[in-house]
Design a protein around this motif. Structure first.
Motif, PDB file in Angstrom:
ATOM      1  N   ASP A 145      -4.992   2.545  -0.406  1.00  0.00           N
ATOM      2  CA  ASP A 145      -4.344   2.070   0.558  1.00  0.00           C
ATOM      3  C   ASP A 145      -3.129   1.291   0.176  1.00  0.00           C
ATOM      4  OD1 ASP A 145      -6.166   2.653   2.697  1.00  0.00           O
ATOM      5  OD2 ASP A 145      -7.246   1.169   2.426  1.00  0.00           O
ATOM      6  N   ILE A 146      -3.128   0.610  -0.879  1.00  0.00           N
ATOM      7  CA  ILE A 146      -2.039  -0.380  -1.437  1.00  0.00           C
ATOM      8  C   ILE A 146      -1.092   0.714  -1.969  1.00  0.00           C
ATOM      9  CG2 ILE A 146      -1.293  -2.237  -2.748  1.00  0.00           C
ATOM     10  CD1 ILE A 146      -4.083  -3.348  -2.029  1.00  0.00           C
ATOM     11  N   THR A 147      -1.375   1.351  -3.154  1.00  0.00           N
ATOM     12  CA  THR A 147      -0.468   2.135  -3.938  1.00  0.00           C
ATOM     13  C   THR A 147       0.140   3.329  -3.074  1.00  0.00           C
ATOM     14  OG1 THR A 147      -2.197   3.484  -5.017  1.00  0.00           O
ATOM     15  CG2 THR A 147      -1.482   1.366  -6.139  1.00  0.00           C
ATOM     16  N   PHE A 153      -2.509   0.315   5.649  1.00  0.00           N
ATOM     17  CA  PHE A 153      -1.938  -0.608   4.971  1.00  0.00           C
ATOM     18  C   PHE A 153      -0.631  -1.182   5.762  1.00  0.00           C
ATOM     19  CE2 PHE A 153       1.987  -1.911   2.746  1.00  0.00           C
ATOM     20  CZ  PHE A 153       1.685  -2.918   1.811  1.00  0.00           C
ATOM     21  N   SER A 173      -0.570 -10.200   2.845  1.00  0.00           N
ATOM     22  CA  SER A 173       0.342  -9.104   2.563  1.00  0.00           C
ATOM     23  C   SER A 173       0.755  -9.433   1.059  1.00  0.00           C
ATOM     24  CB  SER A 173       1.603  -9.344   3.409  1.00  0.00           C
ATOM     25  OG  SER A 173       2.785  -8.311   3.073  1.00  0.00           O
ATOM     26  N   HIS A 176      -2.261  -8.153  -1.319  1.00  0.00           N
ATOM     27  CA  HIS A 176      -2.233  -6.817  -1.348  1.00  0.00           C
ATOM     28  C   HIS A 176      -1.238  -6.178  -2.082  1.00  0.00           C
ATOM     29  CE1 HIS A 176      -6.464  -6.769   0.295  1.00  0.00           C
ATOM     30  NE2 HIS A 176      -5.906  -7.577   1.325  1.00  0.00           N
ATOM     31  N   ASN A 177       0.305  -6.388  -1.523  1.00  0.00           N
ATOM     32  CA  ASN A 177       0.891  -5.441  -1.684  1.00  0.00           C
ATOM     33  C   ASN A 177       1.610  -6.019  -3.142  1.00  0.00           C
ATOM     34  OD1 ASN A 177       3.318  -3.415  -1.588  1.00  0.00           O
ATOM     35  ND2 ASN A 177       4.617  -5.366  -1.084  1.00  0.00           N
ATOM     36  N   GLY A 181      -0.676  -4.740  -6.015  1.00  0.00           N
ATOM     37  CA  GLY A 181       0.160  -3.543  -6.291  1.00  0.00           C
ATOM     38  C   GLY A 181       0.731  -3.803  -7.564  1.00  0.00           C
ATOM     39  N   LEU A 201      -8.572  -7.943  -4.318  1.00  0.00           N
ATOM     40  CA  LEU A 201      -8.670  -7.243  -3.305  1.00  0.00           C
ATOM     41  C   LEU A 201      -9.726  -7.869  -2.207  1.00  0.00           C
ATOM     42  CD1 LEU A 201      -8.661  -3.866  -4.875  1.00  0.00           C
ATOM     43  CD2 LEU A 201      -7.090  -4.716  -3.380  1.00  0.00           C
ATOM     44  N   ARG A 343       7.418  -3.431  -6.339  1.00  0.00           N
ATOM     45  CA  ARG A 343       6.602  -3.763  -5.156  1.00  0.00           C
ATOM     46  C   ARG A 343       7.493  -4.590  -4.082  1.00  0.00           C
ATOM     47  NH1 ARG A 343       2.525  -0.502  -4.051  1.00  0.00           N
ATOM     48  NH2 ARG A 343       2.005  -1.695  -2.476  1.00  0.00           N
ATOM     49  N   GLU A 347       7.272  -4.032   0.204  1.00  0.00           N
ATOM     50  CA  GLU A 347       7.007  -5.261   0.983  1.00  0.00           C
ATOM     51  C   GLU A 347       8.251  -5.549   1.820  1.00  0.00           C
ATOM     52  OE1 GLU A 347       4.811  -9.027   1.258  1.00  0.00           O
ATOM     53  OE2 GLU A 347       4.403  -7.005   1.034  1.00  0.00           O
TER      54      GLU A 347
END
Length: 652
Positions: A145-147, A153, A173, A176-177, A181, A201, A343, A347
């Motif tokens: 979901d993140i990558t 996401f 945010s 996760h990101n 990430g 996670l 990343r 974001e």
């Protein structure tokens, strides 16, 4: 441990609030994790709490973990066309969570208790967003979901639940990101990192991203925090002077949750600068700070309950696994810098989408209040204030903006993920979305708050802090002004170009083309180049309007392609023209009288539909502002602290 809290005021009430929070969390099956010893911890010491063993993540996509997902080679710009729609999994609705006591907006905790409440809310939301059909107790968003930047996401970043606690949303945010990430590309051959990523996670640890410093914000590439390679292959993290302290991410212990961070630091090898690297650092074990790490709690930021801090490191020893990536000196420090912070681009895109729920909140609250609130008129009858054009204008314009924001956000996500565009163009889409979303929020939300009168200034009506939230959003993950300057300058210098308009004859496309022509004439008239004083004086102040102009045209075209409501689309175009009306008048495309006629005609068409359009925002369940309904306001008044007595005081 010193948190700067020496008052004796934290007595029985504080203890009771803590007990209440713990009880509420246990009711949703999320208890605080047992606390590991984290002083001088190595990454490999993070163990799976359910089995007591180091368990690799089963959901990691290791097919292309050797390099960041966002370092691409494509240089094409492609047409400005909508991509084919798909129907992937979406995030589950958070409406059921509104029934949980932990999300009760009437809770009035102390500042420290509010921090804890935000963290516990973040853990509840983290578990909720991980729910999948047919999967029981799925812990979180997956690394895919993140990558891969799935719709799930981005749904998290547009959820109206943000309105209940923006601090918990910001934590999720970043966790996760930015943290997951950044770690993800390095876990393929590192079981300890796999375990740590699993903890991130699942929110078994709270994870932050520390890039900017007190002395280095806009020039963060010159950051001074050092991570020094030792002869035995380990590292030492150090803050060489106060201006190199990290600003402004939280770092103090909260809610008993261990805290780590990705700290961006300058790798120093035998006294030589090898460029910045991401460094995994343990900050606290959940109850006290780790040795050598100092957190200084900043004063309250209006509108956001988060323990923002200044963080410094005093000769903190780190294992060899703490520095992520190659230890070789990069051929280009500039390319290395942008590779390490890759990343930030997603974001920028994701965090800008907070403007959608924020504007929905302000529009719905002001609109419903205006329908309910009445005033007396000359014939002694009372009329709703929505009948006044001064109320209709900001509400209607905001509704039109909201109608285009969601389809444009969806389209920008697809463009951003489209590898036929160069990395610079893809990042340009994120910058453009941020520029126009912030502009609309800064224009509309203060007007809407003002139209609620004195009622709009109280926090219980939810909208008074929105203006500060816009400012926070504008400067987070790339200052909106600065990233707009960079994009506009690079476009003017011809380094790359954004897709051409599909509707070149519309008013907004003509404005975009006019700004481009003016900018080009200015650039070619400056003999000393883009680093000269004249360039700074003549072009830099015009960069943000250039980016906003591109964005408004893109939004209009996207709305047309999406088949948006024609009445709302007409008003959106009028609102975008209004931002730069003098240019249209100067070029002879409009007169002020003609514009007023167009705007009034558009408002007249929408006026009978205002209540229907407000209900269509579907934000009602998340609104707790008493002013939206008479029954809610009556209940609110009845619940206020009441003071009565029998005293008499002689006036004379």
């Amino acid at each position: 441990m010193s948190l700067g809290i020496t008052s004796q005021a934290k007595t029985v009430a504080n203890v009771e609030m803590r007990k209440m929070i713990e009880t509420m969390v246990s009711e949703v099956s999320i208890s605080a994790p047992t606390t590991p010893e984290m002083n001088n911890i190595e990454i490999g010491q993070f163990e799976d709490r359910t089995s007591g063993t180091e368990t690799p993540l089963t959901e990691l996509d290791s097919s292309d973990n050797d390099s960041p997902k966002f370092k691409l080679d494509s240089s094409g710009t492609g047409p400005r066309e909508a991509t084919e729609e798909r129907a992937p999994e979406r995030a589950p609705s958070t409406i059921p969570l509104l029934e949980l006591p932990i999300f009760d907006p009437r809770l009035i905790p102390t500042r420290e208790e509010a921090f804890e409440l935000s963290y516990q809310r973040a853990r509840v939301l983290n578990q909720h967003y991980g729910k999948q059909i047919g999967v029981v107790n799925h812990p979180s968003l997956t690394i895919d979901d993140i990558t891969d930047l799935t719709p799930k996401f981005f749904d998290m970043h547009r959820d109206d639940m943000i309105l209940r606690d923006i601090g918990s949303h910001a934590m999720l945010s970043i966790q996760h990101n930015l943290v997951a990430g950044i770690i993800a590309p390095y876990v393929k051959d590192s079981p300890p990192l796999q375990v740590l990523l699993g903890k991130v996670l699942s929110f078994d640890v709270s994870a932050g991203f520390m890039l900017t410093e007190i002395g280095h914000g806009l020039d963060v590439k010159n950051l001074e925090t050092e991570v020094r390679l030792q002869p035995d292959g380990t590292f030492v993290l150090h803050t060489p002077k106060p201006d190199a302290s990290k600003f402004v991410l939280p770092s103090m212990p909260v809610a008993g949750i261990p805290r780590i961070a990705i700290v961006m630091a300058k790798l120093v090898v035998e006294g030589e600068d090898f460029g910045i690297r991401p460094v995994v650092v343990a900050l606290s074990d959940g109850t006290q700070m780790c040795k050598g790490v100092t957190s200084r709690l900043l004063p309250h930021m209006s509108g956001i309950q988060a323990p923002y801090a200044i963080t410094s490191f005093d000769q903190v020893p780190l294992p060899a696994t703490a520095v992520l990536g190659s230890l070789e000196k990069p051929a280009s420090m500039r390319i290395n810098f942008f590779d390490q912070i890759h990343r930030i681009a997603p974001e920028t895109l994701a965090m800008s989408m907070i403007m959608i729920p924020a504007l929905r909140l302000a529009t719905y609250t002001t609109g419903k209040y205006s329908l309910r609130r009445t005033v007396g008129v000359a014939n002694k009858e009372r009329m709703p204030i929505i009948g006044f054009r001064t109320q209709q204008l900001p509400i209607s314009h905001a509704l039109a903006q909201l109608a285009v924001m969601t389809p444009f956000a969806d389209q920008c996500i697809e463009w951003f993920k489209d590898t036929s565009f160069s990395p610079e163009v893809r990042h340009g889409f994120a910058v453009i979305l941020k520029a126009v979303f912030i502009q609309m929020g800064q224009r509309s939300i203060p007007e809407l708050v003002e139209r609620c009168g004195a009622q709009g200034t109280f926090q219980h009506n939810q909208i008074c802090d929105a203006d500060n939230r816009i400012r926070a959003c504008a400067i987070s993950e790339g200052d909106a002004l600065v990233v707009s300057i960079r994009l506009a300058v690079e476009l003017c210098l011809g380094k790359y170009q954004m897709p051409e308009p599909k509707m070149p004859d519309c008013l907004l496309a003509k404005y975009e083309a006019g700004l481009a022509e003016d900018a080009w004439e200015t650039v070619t008239s400056i003999p000393d180049g883009h680093r000269s004083k004249e360039f700074n004086r003549l072009l830099i102040p015009r960069c943000r309007p250039i980016v906003q102009g591109i964005g408004h045209c893109m939004m209009y075209e996207t709305a047309v392609s999406a088949g948006m409501d024609a009445d709302l689309l007409a008003l959106y175009e009028i609102g975008a023209v209004r931002e730069n009306l003098d240019w249209y008048v100067e070029k002879g495309l409009l007169t002020r009288a003609k514009f007023r006629e167009m705007e009034n005609r558009a408002i007249d068409v929408l006026e009978p539909r205002l209540e229907e359009l407000l209900d269509g925002l579907n934000v009602g369940p998340y609104i707790s502002a008493p002013i939206v309904e008479q029954s809610m306001f009556d209940e609110f008044v009845e619940g206020l602290p009441t003071y009565k007595g029998d005293a008499e005081f002689p006036l004379f």
